[in-house]
Design a protein around this motif. Structure first.
Motif, mmCIF file in Angstrom:
data_model
loop_
_atom_site.group_PDB
_atom_site.id
_atom_site.type_symbol
_atom_site.label_atom_id
_atom_site.label_comp_id
_atom_site.label_asym_id
_atom_site.label_seq_id
_atom_site.Cartn_x
_atom_site.Cartn_y
_atom_site.Cartn_z
ATOM 1 N N PRO A 178 0.831 -1.209 0.000
ATOM 2 C CA PRO A 178 0.000 0.000 0.000
ATOM 3 C C PRO A 178 0.862 1.253 0.000
ATOM 4 O O PRO A 178 1.941 1.287 0.585
ATOM 5 C CB PRO A 178 -0.809 -0.130 1.292
ATOM 6 N N HIS A 219 1.237 4.728 1.391
ATOM 7 C CA HIS A 219 0.740 5.593 2.454
ATOM 8 C C HIS A 219 1.218 7.008 2.179
ATOM 9 O O HIS A 219 2.161 7.510 2.795
ATOM 10 C CB HIS A 219 1.219 5.089 3.809
ATOM 11 N N GLU A 228 -6.254 5.804 2.338
ATOM 12 C CA GLU A 228 -6.329 4.348 2.246
ATOM 13 C C GLU A 228 -7.175 3.905 1.064
ATOM 14 O O GLU A 228 -6.802 3.006 0.301
ATOM 15 C CB GLU A 228 -6.888 3.778 3.549
#
Length: 375
Positions: free
Chosen positions: A2, A4, A214
């Protein structure tokens, strides 16, 4: 992994990916990318080094952040020594707080601006190293962060599509046969540009959700997956250069036209994959049966399945195989297909093949339609 990143950083990444899809001339494209990368991570200087055909040195060097006078003072542009050479011999990302402290540092020539912090990532095209993206002098004097590296690598993955697209156009420009040039241009318009347009619209939707990093990160990964699908389509176009069909237009284009047409009824765009030399091995007699089968299969999904995703896979080897899979309501909806499925079976038998309809891996239905290419 991911990403961020802040909303501002994600917006800059989306802008950079979209900007890279506008140019078809390779040098102009690379200049746009290097400037976008510099802005994205807040670097003072940026450059792309393009490897020579042997992948041993830098044959071209495109910079951002230096004016013509500074470039003239430096003289000959780098060929890939020192830190830059590390990315050539070992194409993995490098992030340094101080270039001068690294044992492979080669130093700077007279007239070269001072540089301390460094971030470099390789650029891959079709699984091979095309070049490297370099960023130096993070704004504020800070070192480049993990997020800076992740964003730059994500940009590099997306830019590989634009580079391959630009190289394909350059190859098309070199072809002597006008008919091939026109066919490639149609392929690019009907495949690559439609997919890029759809990805661009999706990215605009993501831009509206940058207040939630997110969600934006998840959607960004989905966009990159969509770009990977487009890369596969570009490879299919490249594979088909020089191929001729027995008669009529490209079967791949007919398939993509049907898929695009079905997206209006489905409410989403099915994914498509090709394997094998479809345009050069499938005769017109098979095409005449194949196209109605695919049209009927997509129509059945739109009418009965209530699906959220459809995958179309076409393989040409000793057989021509069509696989259409959805994640819809399964055989409850299939029973309403009426004569459609029987017609598909009849068309397969006419060519010495077979058609089967069964449960799909995600609870929907899979149609498998297989006919021999050599009888």
């Amino acid at each position: 992994m991911p990403i961020h990143a802040s909303p501002t950083q994600l917006r800059r990444l989306l802008d950079a990916v979209m900007a890279s899809s506008y140019d078809l001339e390779l040098t102009t494209l690379l200049q746009r990318v290097v400037e976008a990368a510099r802005d994205m991570v807040g670097a003072q200087y940026a450059a792309i080094g393009v490897l020579d055909p042997t992948r041993t040195y830098l044959a071209e060097f495109i910079t951002a952040g230096m004016d013509d006078e500074q470039i003239a003072r430096i003289g000959e542009l780098p060929k890939g020594h020192g830190i830059l050479g590390l990315l050539i011999t070992d194409p993995t990302a490098i992030r340094l707080p101080d270039i001068g402290e690294h044992p492979s540092s080669f130093g700077f020539p007279p007239g070269h601006p001072a540089m301390t912090t460094f971030l470099g990532v390789p650029l891959f095209v079709r699984g091979e190293v095309f070049g490297n993206l370099y960023l130096t002098e993070k704004e504020g004097g800070d070192a480049f962060s993990d997020v800076d590296q992740e964003l730059t690598q994500a940009l590099g993955a997306a830019v590989s599509l634009a580079i391959e697209n630009a190289r394909l156009h350059e190859r098309a420009a070199e072809l002597d046969v006008l008919a091939d040039r026109e066919r490639i241009a149609r392929d690019l318009h009907d495949t690559v540009l439609q997919q890029l347009f759809a990805t661009g619209l999706a990215m605009q939707g993501t831009a509206a959700r940058l207040d939630d990093p997110e969600i934006a990160a998840v959607r960004l990964e989905q966009h990159i997956d969509a770009i990977d699908v487009t890369i596969q389509q570009i490879r299919s176009v490249i594979f088909g250069i020089g191929a001729t069909r027995e008669e009529g237009r490209s079967l791949q284009l007919e398939i993509l036209d049907l898929v695009t047409e079905s997206s209006r009824a489905l409410g989403f765009s099915p994914t498509v994959s090709f394997e094998g030399a479809i345009d050069s091995t499938v005769p017109a007699s098979v095409t005449g049966q194949f196209v109605p089968v695919l049209r009927e299969a997509l129509s059945n999904v739109a009418k009965h399945a209530a699906a959220n995703a459809v995958r179309v896979r076409v393989v040409a080897d000793t057989n021509l195989t069509l696989e259409v899979t959805d994640d819809g309501r399964g055989f409850v909806s299939a029973s309403g297909a009426g004569n459609g499925i029987r017609n598909m079976e009849y068309r397969a038998r006419e060519l010495g093949g077979h058609a089967d309809v069964g449960p799909g891996p995600d609870g929907g239905i899979t149609l498998l339609w297989v006919v021999p290419l050599q009888r």
